[in-house]
Design an enzyme around this catalytic site. Structure first.
Site, mmCIF file in Angstrom:
data_model
loop_
_atom_site.group_PDB
_atom_site.id
_atom_site.type_symbol
_atom_site.label_atom_id
_atom_site.label_comp_id
_atom_site.label_asym_id
_atom_site.label_seq_id
_atom_site.Cartn_x
_atom_site.Cartn_y
_atom_site.Cartn_z
ATOM 1 N N ARG A 58 2.468 -3.536 19.105
ATOM 2 C CA ARG A 58 3.864 -4.119 19.123
ATOM 3 C C ARG A 58 4.379 -3.304 19.722
ATOM 4 O O ARG A 58 5.037 -2.388 19.155
ATOM 5 C CB ARG A 58 4.046 -4.555 17.761
ATOM 6 C CG ARG A 58 5.586 -4.932 17.720
ATOM 7 C CD ARG A 58 6.140 -5.234 16.004
ATOM 8 N NE ARG A 58 5.500 -6.312 15.651
ATOM 9 C CZ ARG A 58 5.999 -7.673 15.543
ATOM 10 N NH1 ARG A 58 7.352 -7.565 16.212
ATOM 11 N NH2 ARG A 58 5.523 -8.595 15.030
ATOM 12 N N LYS B 297 -9.666 -2.343 1.737
ATOM 13 C CA LYS B 297 -9.312 -1.209 2.666
ATOM 14 C C LYS B 297 -10.027 0.268 2.002
ATOM 15 O O LYS B 297 -10.239 1.278 2.828
ATOM 16 C CB LYS B 297 -8.092 -0.813 2.591
ATOM 17 C CG LYS B 297 -6.740 -2.044 2.961
ATOM 18 C CD LYS B 297 -6.941 -2.345 4.449
ATOM 19 C CE LYS B 297 -6.124 -3.390 4.866
ATOM 20 N NZ LYS B 297 -6.567 -3.753 6.316
ATOM 21 N N CYS C 259 1.013 -7.656 12.678
ATOM 22 C CA CYS C 259 1.522 -7.820 13.967
ATOM 23 C C CYS C 259 0.698 -8.864 14.915
ATOM 24 O O CYS C 259 0.387 -8.832 15.926
ATOM 25 C CB CYS C 259 1.529 -6.316 14.667
ATOM 26 S SG CYS C 259 0.756 -5.767 16.019
ATOM 27 N N GLY C 260 0.641 -9.850 14.117
ATOM 28 C CA GLY C 260 0.194 -11.109 14.653
ATOM 29 C C GLY C 260 -1.445 -11.212 14.582
ATOM 30 O O GLY C 260 -2.094 -12.017 15.350
ATOM 31 N N ASP D 96 -9.429 -9.398 9.603
ATOM 32 C CA ASP D 96 -9.099 -8.057 9.397
ATOM 33 C C ASP D 96 -10.075 -6.884 9.617
ATOM 34 O O ASP D 96 -9.644 -5.816 9.839
ATOM 35 C CB ASP D 96 -8.508 -8.011 7.790
ATOM 36 C CG ASP D 96 -7.777 -6.753 7.453
ATOM 37 O OD1 ASP D 96 -6.811 -6.558 8.407
ATOM 38 O OD2 ASP D 96 -7.751 -6.283 6.415
ATOM 39 N N ARG E 129 2.094 -12.233 -0.368
ATOM 40 C CA ARG E 129 0.587 -12.481 0.168
ATOM 41 C C ARG E 129 0.274 -13.633 -0.489
ATOM 42 O O ARG E 129 0.552 -14.432 -1.408
ATOM 43 C CB ARG E 129 -0.280 -11.281 -0.305
ATOM 44 C CG ARG E 129 0.128 -10.148 0.261
ATOM 45 C CD ARG E 129 -0.471 -9.863 1.556
ATOM 46 N NE ARG E 129 -0.016 -8.671 2.304
ATOM 47 C CZ ARG E 129 -0.401 -8.165 3.233
ATOM 48 N NH1 ARG E 129 -1.552 -8.649 3.924
ATOM 49 N NH2 ARG E 129 0.034 -7.116 3.910
ATOM 50 N N GLY F 87 -0.397 -19.563 20.454
ATOM 51 C CA GLY F 87 -1.874 -20.434 20.865
ATOM 52 C C GLY F 87 -1.857 -20.102 22.721
ATOM 53 O O GLY F 87 -2.804 -20.202 23.311
ATOM 54 N N ARG G 63 0.950 -1.306 -0.089
ATOM 55 C CA ARG G 63 -0.064 0.100 0.029
ATOM 56 C C ARG G 63 0.794 1.141 0.105
ATOM 57 O O ARG G 63 2.039 1.314 0.364
ATOM 58 C CB ARG G 63 -0.691 0.092 0.936
ATOM 59 C CG ARG G 63 -2.156 -0.981 1.323
ATOM 60 C CD ARG G 63 -2.801 -0.606 2.423
ATOM 61 N NE ARG G 63 -2.456 -1.005 3.752
ATOM 62 C CZ ARG G 63 -1.869 -0.048 4.656
ATOM 63 N NH1 ARG G 63 -1.945 1.130 4.387
ATOM 64 N NH2 ARG G 63 -1.388 -0.639 5.677
ATOM 65 N N ASN H 240 -1.656 -17.348 23.849
ATOM 66 C CA ASN H 240 -2.439 -16.049 23.997
ATOM 67 C C ASN H 240 -3.976 -16.409 24.465
ATOM 68 O O ASN H 240 -4.610 -15.429 24.703
ATOM 69 C CB ASN H 240 -2.246 -15.301 22.744
ATOM 70 C CG ASN H 240 -0.991 -14.783 22.284
ATOM 71 O OD1 ASN H 240 -0.184 -14.440 23.509
ATOM 72 N ND2 ASN H 240 -0.707 -14.483 21.053
ATOM 73 N N SER I 244 -1.192 -3.513 11.140
ATOM 74 C CA SER I 244 -0.703 -4.436 10.225
ATOM 75 C C SER I 244 0.309 -5.474 10.601
ATOM 76 O O SER I 244 1.245 -5.055 11.065
ATOM 77 C CB SER I 244 -0.277 -3.892 8.690
ATOM 78 O OG SER I 244 -1.334 -2.896 8.374
ATOM 79 N N THR J 99 -3.548 -12.055 12.110
ATOM 80 C CA THR J 99 -4.075 -13.187 11.371
ATOM 81 C C THR J 99 -4.023 -14.395 12.202
ATOM 82 O O THR J 99 -4.915 -15.394 12.273
ATOM 83 C CB THR J 99 -3.360 -13.699 10.087
ATOM 84 O OG1 THR J 99 -3.467 -12.242 9.345
ATOM 85 C CG2 THR J 99 -4.218 -14.463 9.114
ATOM 86 N N ASN J 100 -2.657 -14.390 13.053
ATOM 87 C CA ASN J 100 -2.418 -15.582 14.024
ATOM 88 C C ASN J 100 -3.507 -15.642 15.160
ATOM 89 O O ASN J 100 -3.718 -16.707 15.577
ATOM 90 C CB ASN J 100 -1.039 -15.208 14.479
ATOM 91 C CG ASN J 100 0.079 -15.811 13.548
ATOM 92 O OD1 ASN J 100 -0.181 -16.003 12.244
ATOM 93 N ND2 ASN J 100 1.166 -15.294 13.777
ATOM 94 N N HIS K 273 -10.945 -1.815 11.702
ATOM 95 C CA HIS K 273 -9.873 -2.578 11.201
ATOM 96 C C HIS K 273 -9.741 -3.603 12.235
ATOM 97 O O HIS K 273 -8.654 -3.558 12.831
ATOM 98 C CB HIS K 273 -8.659 -1.706 11.225
ATOM 99 C CG HIS K 273 -7.456 -2.284 10.296
ATOM 100 N ND1 HIS K 273 -6.172 -2.074 10.394
ATOM 101 C CD2 HIS K 273 -7.343 -3.429 9.417
ATOM 102 C CE1 HIS K 273 -5.527 -2.729 9.623
ATOM 103 N NE2 HIS K 273 -6.115 -3.494 9.139
ATOM 104 N N TYR L 77 -1.662 -3.630 -6.879
ATOM 105 C CA TYR L 77 -1.396 -4.597 -5.935
ATOM 106 C C TYR L 77 -2.346 -4.354 -4.609
ATOM 107 O O TYR L 77 -2.707 -3.324 -4.410
ATOM 108 C CB TYR L 77 0.113 -4.091 -5.368
ATOM 109 C CG TYR L 77 0.556 -5.136 -4.139
ATOM 110 C CD1 TYR L 77 0.968 -6.366 -4.697
ATOM 111 C CD2 TYR L 77 0.376 -4.872 -2.927
ATOM 112 C CE1 TYR L 77 1.326 -7.266 -3.559
ATOM 113 C CE2 TYR L 77 0.818 -5.794 -1.891
ATOM 114 C CZ TYR L 77 1.158 -6.883 -2.038
ATOM 115 O OH TYR L 77 1.571 -7.980 -1.212
HETATM 116 O O1 O2Y Z 1 0.193 -4.136 1.383
HETATM 117 C C1 O2Y Z 1 -1.103 -4.412 1.029
HETATM 118 O O2 O2Y Z 1 -1.455 -3.604 0.100
HETATM 119 C C2 O2Y Z 1 -1.986 -5.171 1.766
HETATM 120 S S1 O2Y Z 1 -2.239 -4.451 3.264
HETATM 121 C C3 O2Y Z 1 -3.218 -5.497 4.200
HETATM 122 C C4 O2Y Z 1 -3.630 -6.515 3.516
HETATM 123 C C5 O2Y Z 1 -4.413 -7.436 4.101
HETATM 124 C C6 O2Y Z 1 -4.884 -6.973 5.509
HETATM 125 N N1 O2Y Z 1 -4.482 -5.927 6.193
HETATM 126 C C7 O2Y Z 1 -3.469 -5.036 5.576
HETATM 127 C C8 O2Y Z 1 -3.192 -3.960 6.213
HETATM 128 O O3 O2Y Z 1 -2.168 -3.322 5.750
HETATM 129 O O4 O2Y Z 1 -3.774 -3.745 7.325
HETATM 130 MN MN MN Z 2 -5.227 -5.198 7.802
#
Ligand code: O2Y
Ligand code: MN
Length: 581
Positions: free
Chosen positions: A396, A206, A250-251, A275, A365, A491, A69, A493, A248, A253-254, A226, A197
């Site tokens: 973080r 977004k 910083c864990g 997300d 990705r 886990g 981005r 957490n 973004s 998705t986990n 978000h 992208y």
């Molecule tokens: O870098 C990108 O274009 C994607 S950024 C992204 C993708 C999925 C979920 N979150 C993010 C983010 O930057 O928060």
């Molecule tokens: Mn995101």
């Protein structure tokens, strides 16, 4: 009064400007997907991966100048500059459109213009919304098919011909000098040019689901955040739902897909979203959330069967990989997937990998259907959404910020969200590892004046009253003097989620500190954990003297907002200052 143009008129207007060779309306069928895949295999956009181990999966490389981005090229174009606020780049709609029209003019000559109708949110859900993206990128169409409910069903969901958020996208000549991501919230309109992208090009994510949606949400009295949405099943078989805002990579998705270390005790985690959360007040006065997306656009590096087995299981079929490396076995690979680097790989630009540097791009990705996730919640498609019991803000932070603390009230929680700060990562272009303020993890995504956004949060709290979810702050990343993480994370957490759940039930102990309520060391379930009591004390420690050093940064941030900052934020600032002594 509709703000969008009549759909057919808008499509014609875009065609007049971009001058494509042909216009194709996407119906969202599997046959159409296959047709696009075949086209991209032919022109080299897609590379087919190992059909045995990764059926129906493809690899694509973006232009090396186009890998993330671009916040410095992202604009909120409101008539009045004040409405965009001090945290957004602003240009007047007329000026921005003049600049961008020059880039759009004839940019689709020799190309097909795809019209991509899509629904954000479960089909038939009152909170779902329709978008239409026009794009000249088949790669974008394929990703949108995974990330949204796309095609005829979206056209069928429109209440009338004006009921959509419009997004015009063209890769054009992919020139960073002529790259702009512009939002015109007053017209429910997005224009994106010069990038193919991720967040710049998949406009449902977004651009719509956060920037335009946050504007709509304030107008209409709901919230576009978000945030991941997770389901926590507790030993009594009850389910609670928690949203969490984390900056973004910083864990997040986990956490959304965590395999709980306390499964045997009956604490299980399921995923509703990874997300974005759209939240509204239901008929019973509680806050409900839907996940507007249908897929995951996850960061590949660091994802492996140990850190996130559910993500790995999700991406093994019907997925698209962007900017990852390729092994001899024709499988995707990225840093952190396996300990040893496989021999004979191609790097993320398709060149023979020498072993030096990264084989996959740090922001590479995977795009995978959420329905393939083994831990997807049975509520994922529930049109009503899920009732939210707790909201977490995370960061973080190596120092100062304890593992978890509970806000003292909704208003204090809004202050905690507004003053969030985190160390930066590779998802956005710019320096990595620097501390930046990221209110509500929404800094690049609030589609209007952030001061007004804080006010909207306060207003929502007033409407929710005693039905408002409890607010907590989490930080998995605190380190000791040697820079070693104090908390095992992943886990484990679930132990923090257990404390949060018990707090909601009024059962767990906490110590009142200047910043909020922190677990007493005994209140945190550390059974079977290989950490010392001293470590636990350190990870929960709140040091008033050190916290005082946080105040000037908060004040400097708040000062930016002038009279748009709600008075309640200064009240909370002063109260914190006083509690710190
Ligand atoms: O870098 C990108 O274009 C994607 S950024 C992204 C993708 C999925 C979920 N979150 C993010 C983010 O930057 O928060
Ligand atoms: Mn995101």
């Amino acid at each position: 009064m509709p703000y969008s143009m009549k759909l057919k008129d808008w499509v014609q207007e875009c065609a007049n400007l971009c001058k494509p060779d042909s216009i194709y309306w996407c119906n969202g069928s599997d046959e159409e997907y296959q047709m696009l895949v075949n086209k991209m295999l032919e022109d080299g956009t897609f590379h087919k991966l190992n059909e045995e181990t990764y059926p129906n999966c493809y690899l694509s490389y973006s232009n090396p100048n186009d890998v993330a981005r671009v916040e410095h090229l992202t604009f909120i174009c409101t008539k009045n500059e004040k409405d965009a606020g001090p945290t957004n780049h602003w240009k007047s709609p007329d000026e921005m459109k003049k600049i961008m029209r020059e880039v759009y003019d004839g940019c689709m000559k020799g190309r097909t213009m795809y019209v991509v109708p899509y629904v954000m949110g479960p089909l038939g859900a009152p909170a779902s919304k329709v978008g239409v993206e026009i794009t000249d990128s088949a790669y974008v169409v394929a990703n949108m098919k995974i990330m949204t409910r796309m095609g005829q069903k979206a056209l069928d969901s429109m209440k009338d011909e004006y009921d959509y958020v419009a997004g015009l996208h063209s890769v054009a000549d992919c020139n960073p000098e002529r790259r702009y991501i512009a939002h015109f919230p007053e017209e429910y309109l997005i224009w994106s040019v010069g990038s193919g992208y991720g967040g710049n090009a998949l406009l449902g994510k977004k651009c719509f689901a956060l920037r335009i949606a946050s504007w709509l949400a304030r107008e209409q009295g709901w919230m576009a955040e978000h945030m991941l949405i997770l389901e926590l099943e507790t030993p009594d078989g009850k389910k609670s739902y928690i949203t969490a805002a984390l900056p973004s990579a910083c864990g997040k998705t986990n956490l959304a897909m965590m395999v709980s270390a306390l499964e045997n005790e009956g604490y299980k985690v399921k995923t509703v979203g990874d997300d974005i959360a759209w939240m509204y007040i239901g008929d019973d006065g509680r806050l409900y959330a839907i996940n507007p997306e249908a897929g995951f656009f996850g960061v590949a590096p660091g994802t492996n069967p140990k850190t996130n087995p559910n993500a790995i299981a999700s991406l093994h079929k019907n997925s698209i990989f962007t900017n990852v490396a390729l092994t001899k076995e024709n499988e995707p690979w990225w840093e952190g997937y396996t300990k040893e680097k496989p021999e004979g790989m191609k790097d993320w630009q398709g060149k023979d990998y020498s072993g030096e540097g990264n084989a996959a791009h740090p922001n590479s990705r995977f795009t995978a259907p959420a329905a393939q996730c083994p831990c997807i919640s049975s509520e994922f498609e529930n049109p009503k959404g899920v009732p939210i019991d707790a909201i977490l803000f995370g960061a973080r932070r190596a120092t100062n910020v304890p593992l978890v603390y509970e806000a003292l009230s909704w208003q204090h929680g809004v202050f905690v969200g507004a003053t969030m700060s985190s160390e930066t990562t590779a998802a956005a272009t710019g320096a990595v590892g620097v501390i930046r303020r990221d209110p509500f993890a929404m800094l690049p995504f609030i589609g209007y004046n952030a001061g007004d956004y804080f006010q909207h949060w306060l207003n929502m709290g007033k409407k929710l009253g005693d039905k408002a979810p409890k607010i907590f702050h989490i930080n998995w990343f605190r380190t000791d003097e040697d820079g070693k993480f104090l908390w095992p994370g992943f886990g484990d957490n679930a132990r923090v989620l257990k404390w949060i759940h018990e707090r909601m039930e009024g059962k767990a102990d906490a110590k009142a500190t200047a910043i909020g309520n922190v677990p007493t060391p005994d209140a945190l379930d550390t059974k079977g954990l290989d950490v010392t009591k001293e470590q636990i004390e350190k990870v929960l420690d709140v040091n008033n003297a050190n916290w005082k050093s946080e105040l000037p940064g908060m004040k400097e941030f708040f000062d930016k907002f002038g009279d748009t900052l709600p008075k309640e934020m200064w009240d909370e600032y002063k109260a914190l200052e006083q509690r710190l002594g």
